[in-house]
Motif scaffolding. Structure first.
Motif, PDB file in Angstrom:
ATOM      1  N   LEU A 118       0.848  -1.191   0.000  1.00 42.18           N
ATOM      2  CA  LEU A 118       0.000   0.000   0.000  1.00 42.18           C
ATOM      3  C   LEU A 118       0.885   1.242   0.000  1.00 42.18           C
ATOM      4  O   LEU A 118       1.610   1.506   0.963  1.00 42.18           O
ATOM      5  CB  LEU A 118      -0.917   0.000   1.219  1.00 42.18           C
ATOM      6  N   LEU A 119       0.818   2.022  -1.099  1.00 42.94           N
ATOM      7  CA  LEU A 119       1.638   3.216  -1.255  1.00 42.94           C
ATOM      8  C   LEU A 119       0.732   4.387  -1.637  1.00 42.94           C
ATOM      9  O   LEU A 119       0.620   4.755  -2.804  1.00 42.94           O
ATOM     10  CB  LEU A 119       2.706   3.001  -2.342  1.00 42.94           C
ATOM     11  N   PRO A 120       0.059   4.986  -0.669  1.00 47.55           N
ATOM     12  CA  PRO A 120      -0.915   6.026  -0.980  1.00 47.55           C
ATOM     13  C   PRO A 120      -0.275   7.404  -1.169  1.00 47.55           C
ATOM     14  O   PRO A 120       0.868   7.645  -0.779  1.00 47.55           O
ATOM     15  CB  PRO A 120      -1.824   6.024   0.247  1.00 47.55           C
ATOM     16  N   ARG A 121      -1.059   8.272  -1.808  1.00 44.36           N
ATOM     17  CA  ARG A 121      -0.699   9.689  -1.905  1.00 44.36           C
ATOM     18  C   ARG A 121      -1.436  10.395  -0.773  1.00 44.36           C
ATOM     19  O   ARG A 121      -2.626  10.682  -0.879  1.00 44.36           O
ATOM     20  CB  ARG A 121      -1.105  10.249  -3.274  1.00 44.36           C
ATOM     21  N   ILE A 122      -0.728  10.673   0.325  1.00 39.89           N
ATOM     22  CA  ILE A 122      -1.360  11.144   1.543  1.00 39.89           C
ATOM     23  C   ILE A 122      -1.280  12.670   1.631  1.00 39.89           C
ATOM     24  O   ILE A 122      -0.199  13.249   1.489  1.00 39.89           O
ATOM     25  CB  ILE A 122      -0.702  10.516   2.786  1.00 39.89           C
ATOM     26  N   ARG A 123      -2.405  13.289   1.861  1.00 36.96           N
ATOM     27  CA  ARG A 123      -2.430  14.730   2.067  1.00 36.96           C
ATOM     28  C   ARG A 123      -1.887  15.059   3.457  1.00 36.96           C
ATOM     29  O   ARG A 123      -2.206  14.399   4.446  1.00 36.96           O
ATOM     30  CB  ARG A 123      -3.858  15.255   1.927  1.00 36.96           C
ATOM     31  N   ASN A 124      -1.024  16.081   3.523  1.00 39.32           N
ATOM     32  CA  ASN A 124      -0.438  16.508   4.800  1.00 39.32           C
ATOM     33  C   ASN A 124       0.299  15.365   5.498  1.00 39.32           C
ATOM     34  O   ASN A 124       0.222  15.213   6.716  1.00 39.32           O
ATOM     35  CB  ASN A 124      -1.512  17.083   5.732  1.00 39.32           C
ATOM     36  N   TRP A 125       1.015  14.577   4.702  1.00 42.12           N
ATOM     37  CA  TRP A 125       1.724  13.430   5.275  1.00 42.12           C
ATOM     38  C   TRP A 125       2.780  13.871   6.287  1.00 42.12           C
ATOM     39  O   TRP A 125       3.138  13.123   7.194  1.00 42.12           O
ATOM     40  CB  TRP A 125       2.384  12.610   4.167  1.00 42.12           C
TER      41      TRP A 125
END
Length: 337
Positions: A118-125
């Motif tokens: 799982l490699l998400p594009r996370i907002r405010n990571w």
């Protein structure tokens, strides 16, 4: 245009391998309007509409693999694993990209146990916590990224057999991943299984965030594949020319509308990919070079060649002439016989 069975015919196209290897998929939702008085419809704060969510898994080869019609109020991450487990196509990805809605600590843990990356594009990571392997570990240059909390490896070890049994039950279809992840919500903080999945997820997500920081190509890949998913939403929405509101309250009918819309989109993508193959071969036959990098930028989400208001017929008869699947750009060099 005959309907391809699954993704088998599409995966055999050389141009599909130019677009991607099929090992990566992006999961994302798109809001679809429905009648107000039905059990599924809700107001979507995220999408700004009223209805339900078409949650789709789209391969990096542009083709859609799986879709579900879900309520607006649910956390989309609970459906991310199910799409891969129920995928019966020839394309079997093992890497999942998503946005912020497609990630949660238990999902990271469960995905790792099931063999999915799982490699998400996370907002405010950058606001997320990086967990240390133990409280005494310090780093020379990146220590400021980490908080004071460390991964509780003893908790993971003590419940390791429970984690494995749960993952095997899901893989063997004895337990739904959606049901499990719903139960492992934030309200389950005292649940021992939730705490074990959360702890494993902390370790996996920390590794993922470090990879995201250190691998520019990974960041580019995540952006590229998630953008293709969003583009598929627009393409499928354009093909829903009979009306963009689902005028039915039956949940099964609503699910069929979403899946049939996906099927039509996949058929058009397949037909367009065949046309792109023929066009590239014709250009090469004339002696003009065809650069693979250029060909990789040509999206099959082309609309100006599609007559939406023509005659749409279902023809299950095999075509008299098989479509060209090979790219004959440099014989014996690009794709060996």
């Amino acid at each position: 245009m005959s309907t391809p069975r699954g993704e088998g015919p599409f995966a055999k196209l050389d141009v599909a391998s130019v677009w991607g290897d099929g090992k990566t998929v992006a999961a994302d939702g798109s809001q679809i309007d429905t009648w107000e008085n039905n059990l599924l419809a809700e107001t979507s704060i995220r999408y700004g509409g009223y209805g339900g969510i078409a949650y789709r898994h789209v391969s990096n080869t542009y083709i859609a693999l799986f879709s579900r019609f879900i309520p607006c109020g649910v956390w989309e991450a609970v459906y991310i694993i199910e799409g891969l487990l129920r995928n019966e196509s020839d394309i079997q990805p093992d890497t999942i990209h998503a946005d912020t809605q497609g990630q949660a600590l238990p999902v990271f843990g469960l995905g790792a146990l099931l063999g999915f990356d799982l490699l998400p594009r996370i907002r405010n990571w950058h606001d997320l916590i990086f967990y240390r392997p133990d409280e005494k570990t310090r780093y020379a240059h990146i220590d400021s990224l980490f908080g004071d909390d460390a991964v509780d490896w003893d908790l993971i070890e003590n419940h390791w057999s429970d984690l494995l049994r749960t993952a095997i039950s899901i893989r063997e279809n004895r337990l739904s991943s959606v049901t499990l992840l719903r139960r492992l919500g934030n309200h389950s903080r005292k649940n021992r299984l939730y705490r074990a999945f959360r702890e494993l997820g902390r370790a996996i997500r920390t590794i993922t965030l470090l990879r995201y920081l250190s691998e520019p190509q990974l960041r580019e890949q995540i952006t590229q594949v998630t953008n293709r998913n969003e583009a598929f939403h627009g393409f499928a929405d354009w093909l829903m020319f009979g009306g963009k509101m689902i005028g039915h309250n039956d949940p099964d009918h609503q699910e069929k509308v979403v899946k049939f819309n996906e099927l039509i989109a996949n058929c058009v993508i397949y037909s367009t990919a065949c046309d792109i193959t023929d066009a590239a071969n014709d250009i090469a036959a004339e002696g003009r070079p065809v650069d693979l990098d250029d060909l990789a930028t040509v999206s099959p989400y082309i609309t100006h060649t599609v007559r939406r208001f023509g005659n749409w017929t279902l023809d299950l008869t095999p075509p008299e002439q098989n479509p060209t699947t090979r790219l004959d750009l440099e014989p014996r060099v690009l794709f060996p016989a």
